[in-house]
Design a protein around this motif. Sequence first.
Motif, PDB file in Angstrom:
ATOM      1  N   ASN A 216      25.164  34.886 -35.756  1.00 34.99           N
ATOM      2  CA  ASN A 216      24.348  36.093 -35.597  1.00 34.99           C
ATOM      3  C   ASN A 216      24.252  36.547 -34.147  1.00 34.99           C
ATOM      4  OD1 ASN A 216      22.601  33.897 -34.879  1.00 34.99           O
ATOM      5  ND2 ASN A 216      20.817  35.227 -35.181  1.00 34.99           N
ATOM      6  N   GLN A 217      25.232  36.187 -33.354  1.00 34.01           N
ATOM      7  CA  GLN A 217      25.242  36.544 -31.934  1.00 34.01           C
ATOM      8  C   GLN A 217      25.574  38.022 -31.748  1.00 34.01           C
ATOM      9  OE1 GLN A 217      26.918  34.189 -28.103  1.00 34.01           O
ATOM     10  NE2 GLN A 217      28.444  34.707 -29.620  1.00 34.01           N
ATOM     11  N   GLY A 218      24.881  38.671 -30.820  1.00 34.47           N
ATOM     12  CA  GLY A 218      25.110  40.079 -30.566  1.00 34.47           C
ATOM     13  C   GLY A 218      25.668  40.336 -29.183  1.00 34.47           C
ATOM     14  N   PHE A 219      26.041  41.584 -28.938  1.00 33.80           N
ATOM     15  CA  PHE A 219      26.506  42.016 -27.624  1.00 33.80           C
ATOM     16  C   PHE A 219      25.320  42.485 -26.771  1.00 33.80           C
ATOM     17  CE2 PHE A 219      30.421  42.634 -30.131  1.00 33.80           C
ATOM     18  CZ  PHE A 219      31.349  42.026 -29.295  1.00 33.80           C
ATOM     19  N   ASN A 244      20.367  38.083 -30.152  1.00 38.44           N
ATOM     20  CA  ASN A 244      20.801  37.658 -31.480  1.00 38.44           C
ATOM     21  C   ASN A 244      20.300  38.655 -32.517  1.00 38.44           C
ATOM     22  OD1 ASN A 244      22.065  35.235 -30.635  1.00 38.44           O
ATOM     23  ND2 ASN A 244      20.037  34.304 -30.400  1.00 38.44           N
ATOM     24  N   LEU A 245      21.070  38.811 -33.587  1.00 34.90           N
ATOM     25  CA  LEU A 245      20.714  39.758 -34.634  1.00 34.90           C
ATOM     26  C   LEU A 245      19.925  39.063 -35.744  1.00 34.90           C
ATOM     27  CD1 LEU A 245      23.218  41.052 -33.140  1.00 34.90           C
ATOM     28  CD2 LEU A 245      23.636  42.294 -35.248  1.00 34.90           C
ATOM     29  N   ASN A 246      19.206  39.867 -36.502  1.00 31.31           N
ATOM     30  CA  ASN A 246      18.434  39.370 -37.633  1.00 31.31           C
ATOM     31  C   ASN A 246      19.207  39.674 -38.916  1.00 31.31           C
ATOM     32  OD1 ASN A 246      16.663  38.782 -39.678  1.00 31.31           O
ATOM     33  ND2 ASN A 246      14.953  39.949 -38.848  1.00 31.31           N
ATOM     34  N   PRO A 247      19.824  38.661 -39.543  1.00 30.43           N
ATOM     35  CA  PRO A 247      20.638  38.937 -40.736  1.00 30.43           C
ATOM     36  C   PRO A 247      19.835  39.374 -41.944  1.00 30.43           C
ATOM     37  CG  PRO A 247      20.474  36.574 -40.350  1.00 30.43           C
ATOM     38  CD  PRO A 247      19.856  37.238 -39.158  1.00 30.43           C
ATOM     39  N   SER A 248      18.515  39.234 -41.906  1.00 27.29           N
ATOM     40  CA  SER A 248      17.711  39.732 -43.030  1.00 27.29           C
ATOM     41  C   SER A 248      17.472  41.237 -42.928  1.00 27.29           C
ATOM     42  CB  SER A 248      16.369  38.999 -43.096  1.00 27.29           C
ATOM     43  OG  SER A 248      15.541  39.326 -41.987  1.00 27.29           O
ATOM     44  N   GLY A 283      21.822  31.596 -30.600  1.00 26.67           N
ATOM     45  CA  GLY A 283      21.801  31.746 -32.041  1.00 26.67           C
ATOM     46  C   GLY A 283      20.432  31.506 -32.647  1.00 26.67           C
ATOM     47  N   GLY A 284      20.296  31.868 -33.929  1.00 25.63           N
ATOM     48  CA  GLY A 284      19.075  31.606 -34.668  1.00 25.63           C
ATOM     49  C   GLY A 284      18.222  32.842 -34.903  1.00 25.63           C
TER      50      GLY A 284
END
Length: 556
Positions: A216-219, A244-248, A283-284
């Motif tokens: 879930n790593q972002g730029f 980091n992005l929120n996959p939910s 991450g996380g």
Amino acid sequence: MNGLSLKILHSFFLLFISLYGLSQVQTVRIIVPKGAGTVMENTKRILELQITSRADVTIVKDISAQLTIELIKEAGYHPESYSISDKGKSHIQIAGADGAALLYGAGKLLRTSCYDSNGFTPGTWRGTSTPKGKIRGIYFATHFNNFYEAAPIEDVQKYVEELALWGVNHLVIHFANWQYTAFYDAAAQKTLTRFRQIMGMARACGMKVGLLQVPNQGFKFTKSEFLNTPVPDQLGRRGHFGINLNPSNAQADKLLKENWAYLLDQFKDIGLDLMVFWPYDEGGCGCDQCWPWGGRGYPKLCKALAGITKQKFPDINVVLSTWMYDTPPAGEWEGLTRFLSKGNNWLHYVMADSHEDFPGYPLQKGVPGNLPLLNFPEISMWGQGPWGGYGSNPLVNRLQRLWNQTEGKVSGGFPYSEGIYEDLNKIICAQLYWDGERQTSDIVKEYIAYEFSPDVVNDVSRAIEILEANHNRKQIKANAVEAFNLLQQAERKLTAQTLKSWRWRILYLRALIDREMYERGGKLEGELLKAAFNELTEIYHAQNAHSMPIRPPVIK
């Protein structure tokens, strides 16, 4: 030992090799069959390079050579196994199941041989060797402008070759999204090109290649509404750069999957054999839909991304890292066990390790999903800062202790590498994966004999023992003087090539730095320390490295 004594010792050595059928040679021929293939041809080239760079030897192409080394593939061998045998007094044959096996056999021959200004004396080891560990990997951390990012690409590729000689058969690299604004960032494209060059050399050495990625790593500059909720990190171990992005979040999930597919496409020509998913640092996500991350959001996301990955690389193996699980306890191990009990056909390995002792859960309660277990030895960062800033960081006894904790339960692993200063630690891990019954102290002696000289094994191994005992920068003891004296004593027995090699210099400089720090009460001052740190910076190509983890201290 004075010059006369060395001449007497050398005379006895020549007498010994003549009595036992060995001979020192100045000309060598290396032959491979027609249509040998890329890996075998590369093995031939590496053999020639290693011999001629260590001894005064000429490579010839005809039967006038004093020694012939033949590489041949033969049926009947276990995968990756090799044998070394004599086919005449001046003809050595390395046979194996495949090209990679021949490279490992070449490494064994090189390590058991002797080199000096008078020529090359081939080693006497004969027999067959078969690896016990299936995954004998290495992870190149590519960030902070460390060696893997900053050194000339030819140096990194040569280093890959040298690791392969010790039996390393997997290489994974990390594309750190957080360093870039997007894939179209010129720096990002430069990095991806460099990755393909490194992987290309690994392939030419018979290695399998892959990525180690945070799912879930972002730029940089990711929209704030897409970002995760920071994970609980009471112990300060999990890391968080804030992107980091929120996959939910449906839109964030769509974006990260698009980014994932694009990243995979950058390797469609070189191919990927392995994908390692990584949970923390970076991450996380700690939102109520994802937490506890290791038991809920993380495996769910990894399973989805593994599906995308397998569409593009159907034969790829997937590894799930559990690094920093339950640090502190949050039910992550138990959550992962429950998740995988519902189906684990998307996953091939579980990887575990930590900064300290090996995690207890997989040893005491079993590996989630009943999958093979890999380790992730901490060979770079443990107990020093800046990492490698003081030269070589041998962890011989520590690695033996940690290996013993797994009780033969691991199928291999991926040591975490930030550069070349922990070269010895890499080799220890690679050889434990090959044969877990070996002792780390024995591996160190083989390393010293090969990289330096059989004549200095006792002195250098004792010095390395002292250096490890003085690993803590605040507790350097008086025996630091002994370690430096031992290496000075060893210097008089080494060839000019060895004295100039980076492996010798990082070990010697570590002993010099320890002695100076001890005699100066731990203070970083003086011209000797300044020169030592400057030389290490040059060896690491760390002039522009991040000062905290990579670049040696600067004395003004």
